[in-house]
Write an enzyme that holds these catalytic residues in place. Structure first.
Site, short mmCIF file in Angstrom:
data_model
loop_
_atom_site.label_atom_id
_atom_site.label_comp_id
_atom_site.label_asym_id
_atom_site.label_seq_id
_atom_site.Cartn_x
_atom_site.Cartn_y
_atom_site.Cartn_z
N TYR A 248 -51.03 -30.75 18.09
CA TYR A 248 -50.52 -30.11 19.52
C TYR A 248 -50.07 -30.82 20.50
O TYR A 248 -49.09 -30.53 21.17
CB TYR A 248 -52.13 -29.24 19.98
CG TYR A 248 -51.87 -29.03 21.31
CD1 TYR A 248 -51.67 -27.44 22.01
CD2 TYR A 248 -53.14 -29.48 22.41
CE1 TYR A 248 -51.52 -27.40 22.93
CE2 TYR A 248 -53.44 -29.43 23.55
CZ TYR A 248 -51.96 -28.13 23.72
OH TYR A 248 -52.48 -27.65 25.07
N ASP B 220 -14.20 -5.84 0.64
CA ASP B 220 -15.28 -6.46 2.14
C ASP B 220 -14.56 -6.81 3.31
O ASP B 220 -15.72 -6.74 4.48
CB ASP B 220 -15.23 -7.86 1.30
CG ASP B 220 -13.79 -8.30 1.93
OD1 ASP B 220 -12.64 -7.88 1.04
OD2 ASP B 220 -14.33 -9.73 2.61
N ASP C 216 -10.68 -4.44 -4.43
CA ASP C 216 -9.63 -5.15 -3.17
C ASP C 216 -9.29 -6.97 -3.60
O ASP C 216 -9.78 -6.94 -4.80
CB ASP C 216 -10.42 -4.78 -2.32
CG ASP C 216 -9.70 -6.14 -0.85
OD1 ASP C 216 -8.75 -6.75 -0.96
OD2 ASP C 216 -11.04 -7.25 -0.74
O1 G3P Z 1 -52.00 -25.70 27.24
P1 G3P Z 1 -51.17 -25.09 26.71
O2 G3P Z 1 -50.64 -25.89 25.73
O3 G3P Z 1 -51.53 -24.26 25.24
O4 G3P Z 1 -49.86 -24.10 26.76
C1 G3P Z 1 -49.96 -22.74 27.51
C2 G3P Z 1 -48.93 -22.30 27.73
O5 G3P Z 1 -48.52 -21.07 27.81
C3 G3P Z 1 -47.03 -22.68 26.22
O6 G3P Z 1 -46.56 -21.75 26.48
#
Ligand code: G3P
Ligand code: ADQ
Length: 731
Positions: A88, A680, A499
């Site tokens: 993340y 084609d 062709d």
């Molecule tokens: O807080 P986040 O990192 O989940 O991001 C939120 C935004 O909507 C991402 O597009």
């Protein structure tokens, strides 16, 4: 989990769980994806898979969370601390976020980030597939899950998969820098429909596909792994009615009045964002500082009220940004503030919905200064709340919303003076103008609301599947092949129209290099070895080329789309009476464009001219071809000419000849009971259209065509013909 027909998968669930004194509390998630999408669905129609925002301390807490979310049809995917860090914070927000928001210098890459990104995407895939009974639609959301569409597809080819990218997609130049560009593109192409907020984003993605995978792309589609995948823009909206309704509530208006009362003689400018460098918070502060410098008469009469919701506070760029914002706010307040006026008020918190709406109602101006933003829902929320009060929207041209809300004051946030002037303009804007602008923007926000957005996406998804099904039906499957082979067997007089370029041989960068191989000669010879068969090679090539390659063999030849033919006695003859006076002028124009375009060349045939751009840099060739078409178009009628927009070639010839007319003439003599035509190119469309309905017409590639069937690629033609002959010989 109860079986559901639709599955939404996003990194974050629309709610997050917090632990307070060992009790689990459910709170709404922050951010546009969660707030926007949550409004769009009734929780009974879908199952939502995502991270619940907490690391459970043990298995028993995990089970509790699962049980807590189950009645809401939410399926949690648990992430460990390490996964949160690498997947993340790491790959998603230190690599993909900065590159998609045009900040490559903010990228921080670690090999662990990528391997965890892959592993977590698999984790989401497993969770989605654990839901029993196949869903009719899986909708994957956003950049944290770019590999997921392909992972799902690998598990089940039949799935209907959509993907929506909520943030910008960068220009191909920037995207190409990513070491994992191929994996990411292939990951998304597991979907049937890939959506973006703006047209520009969708084009950036298609350009990246072209560059990375070397596949031809249309303006809204491409073909990959045997499927047509649609790539389009679906600008996301808000739950308009909810905002209008809430802004009409007396208690919400009371909040607005109370808020206003703190600033009796001042104009209130608000901003509402997550703490993010892409929101241009520092650029906003700098512009506000310039405004105060430039317009001293407004001192003490304006406040900038900034509401910033905490976000990604473990990522170093975000920590740094928070410090910089603090410093900049202090600087402005210390230069211009006094005991009775604080120019910038800054709050670092999330507000409950009603209070946020109260703020929207009370403020005079809303300032959106994103340096890049997929859409920006705040701009739409602000306008929706302005039913009974006036408000001016200042909106960055780099937010997707600026493509729709064109009646806002559109600014370039990097241009401090322009932005400062737009504040001045907004403050002094006559109420009549404010209302006109707000009304125009409101109509768009009302119509293109979040429900409309979901409907459009789902409808397009259904259309995409129907197109794919139709394609599958036209494809030469084993069943179709067997029925063609049976017709072949039953027939006594067969006629083949084949062709040449792109059908019997692969395209080459230089036309002269595409000569027949021994294998091809053998195949063609095996066709005419059967006395019941007649073979015609019908091409746009010059008579000279076909003559060099095929004279002396018992195939009939049609050159230059029908101008030359050696039917019926193998002696070449050309169509008499064709006008040629147009040639010098057209050739001159083609030469001019070829001189400007490295790689382009002219093929001058006795009765037609072709401008080839196969060897020209991608993009430039198409551009110059369009220019050439525009120049030639006005002349076509006068000279009785036809322009053929072929595969990397523009060809001009007389309208009196085309492959269809030439083929029909031959077919009229042969009176075959088995007619096969394969080609084609656009010029082969005439062949498919002119020949009788009973003809087995086959297009190479599954672009739109008048042919009944299609084969995927040129090599398949040779295999198809071989099989047809061998199948029959071994009867
Ligand atoms: O807080 P986040 O990192 O989940 O991001 C939120 C935004 O909507 C991402 O597009
Ligand atoms: N202090 C606060 N208190 C309460 N609520 C607050 C708040 N600050 C912000 N919000 C809410 O959070 C949401 C923010 O959505 P945005 O679209 O503006 O940006 P975000 O970057 O989160 O979304 C991502 O997804 C959306 C949707 O696709 C895209 O528009 C965007 O470009 C992309 O970055 C809004 O609904 C807003 O009301």
């Amino acid at each position: 989990m109860k079986n559901k027909k639709k599955i939404i998968i996003s990194n974050r669930l629309p709610i997050q769980i917090e632990r307070k004194k060992d009790k689990l509390i459910i709170k709404p998630s922050a951010g546009g994806l969660a707030t926007g999408l949550n409004s769009a669905f009734d929780s009974t129609e879908i199952c939502w898979v995502g991270w619940p925002g907490i690391v459970p301390k043990d298995n028993s807490e995990k089970e509790k969370i699962i049980a807590l979310l189950k009645p809401m049809n939410l399926l949690p995917v648990f992430l460990s601390k390490e996964e949160i860090h690498n997947f993340y914070e790491g790959y998603s927000n230190e690599v993909l976020w900065p590159i998609c928001h045009y900040q490559p210098s903010y990228i921080h890459f670690d090999q662990e980030y990528w391997s965890t990104y892959v592993a977590v995407n698999k984790k989401f895939c497993d969770a989605a597939l654990s839901i029993q009974d196949a869903p009719d639609f899986i909708w994957v959301q956003d950049y944290q899950l770019m590999l997921l569409p392909q992972l799902l597809r690998q598990e089940n080819q039949e799935l209907n998969i959509g993907y929506f990218h909520h943030i910008p997609f960068p220009s191909e130049e920037l995207f190409m820098n990513l070491p994992q560009r191929k994996e990411l593109i292939e990951g998304l192409l597991g979907a049937d429909l890939v959506g973006f907020h703006t047209f520009a984003d969708s084009q950036n993605f298609l350009n990246a596909c072209k560059k990375v995978l070397h596949v031809p792309c249309g303006h809204n589609q491409l073909k990959y792994s045997d499927r047509h995948i649609f790539v389009e823009s679906f600008p996301m909206g808000i739950d308009y009615d909810k905002f209008v309704h809430t802004s009409s509530l007396p208690e919400v208006n009371a909040i607005a009045t109370q808020f206003r009362s703190h600033f009796p003689d001042q104009k209130i400018i608000i901003s509402v964002d997550r703490l993010d460098y892409s929101k241009g918070i520092l650029e906003r502060l700098r512009a506000f500082l310039t405004f105060l410098e430039k317009y001293p008469e407004w001192h003490s009469k304006v406040v900038l009220y900034m509401l910033i919701v905490p976000s990604r506070d473990k990522v170093s760029q975000y920590k740094k940004l928070k410090d910089e914002i603090n410093r900049k706010v202090s600087e402005i307040n210390s230069i211009y503030g006094n005991l009775s006026w604080t120019p910038v008020l800054y709050f670092y918190k999330s507000l409950p919905f009603e209070e946020l709406i109260g703020l929207y109602i009370a403020s005079d101006i809303c300032m959106i200064t994103s340096t890049r933003d997929g859409m920006n829902l705040v701009s739409k929320e602000y306008i929706a709340c302005k039913t009974n009060s006036d408000g001016v929207l200042i909106l960055s041209e780099f937010a997707g919303a600026s493509k729709e809300l064109v009646d806002a004051l559109i600014i370039n946030p990097y241009n401090r003076t322009e932005t400062a002037d737009s504040i001045y303009h907004a403050i002094r804007m006559p109420p009549e103008e404010i209302r006109e602008r707000t009304e125009a923007n409101r109509q768009i926000i009302q119509k293109f609301n979040v429900h409309h957005w979901v409907r459009l996406f789902l409808d397009r998804m259904a259309e995409t599947k129907a197109i794919q099904r139709d394609e599958w039906a036209r494809r030469i499957s084993d069943k179709v092949f067997n029925s063609i082979a049976e017709r072949y067997k039953q027939s006594h007089n067969r006629l083949f129209f084949l062709d040449y370029d792109g059908t019997l041989v692969k395209f080459q960068n230089h036309a002269q290099k595409a000569s027949p191989t021994v294998l091809l000669y053998n195949l063609l010879d095996s066709i005419i070895a059967d006395p019941l068969n007649t073979l015609v090679i019908i091409s746009g090539r010059s008579q000279e080329s076909l003559s060099t390659w095929f004279d002396g063999r018992s195939y009939y030849l049609v050159a230059e789309h029908g101008i030359w033919s050696n039917f019926p006695n193998f002696n070449w003859a050309y169509k008499k009476g064709l006008a040629l006076h147009w040639m010098p002028e057209v050739k001159k124009l083609m030469e001019k464009l070829a001189d400007q375009t490295p790689g382009a060349y002219i093929e001058a045939k006795p009765y037609s001219l072709a401008w080839h751009y196969r060897k020209v840099e991608q993009g430039l060739g198409e551009l110059k071809a369009t220019e050439l078409k525009e120049i030639l178009n006005p002349m076509l009628n006068d000279y009785g000419l036809q322009l053929l927009d072929g595969n990397a070639v523009i060809e001009v010839k007389n309208t009196e000849v085309n492959k269809g007319k030439a083929a029909l003439e031959i077919a009229g003599h042969i009176k075959a009971d088995f007619l096969l035509a394969i080609g084609d190119d656009v010029t082969d469309e005439d062949l498919f259209k002119y020949l009788p309905r009973s003809t087995i017409s086959i297009k190479v590639g599954n672009n739109k065509s008048a042919a009944k069937y299609y084969l995927d690629q040129q090599e398949d033609v040779l295999q198809f013909l071989n099989q047809l002959i061998i199948n029959h010989e071994g009867k």
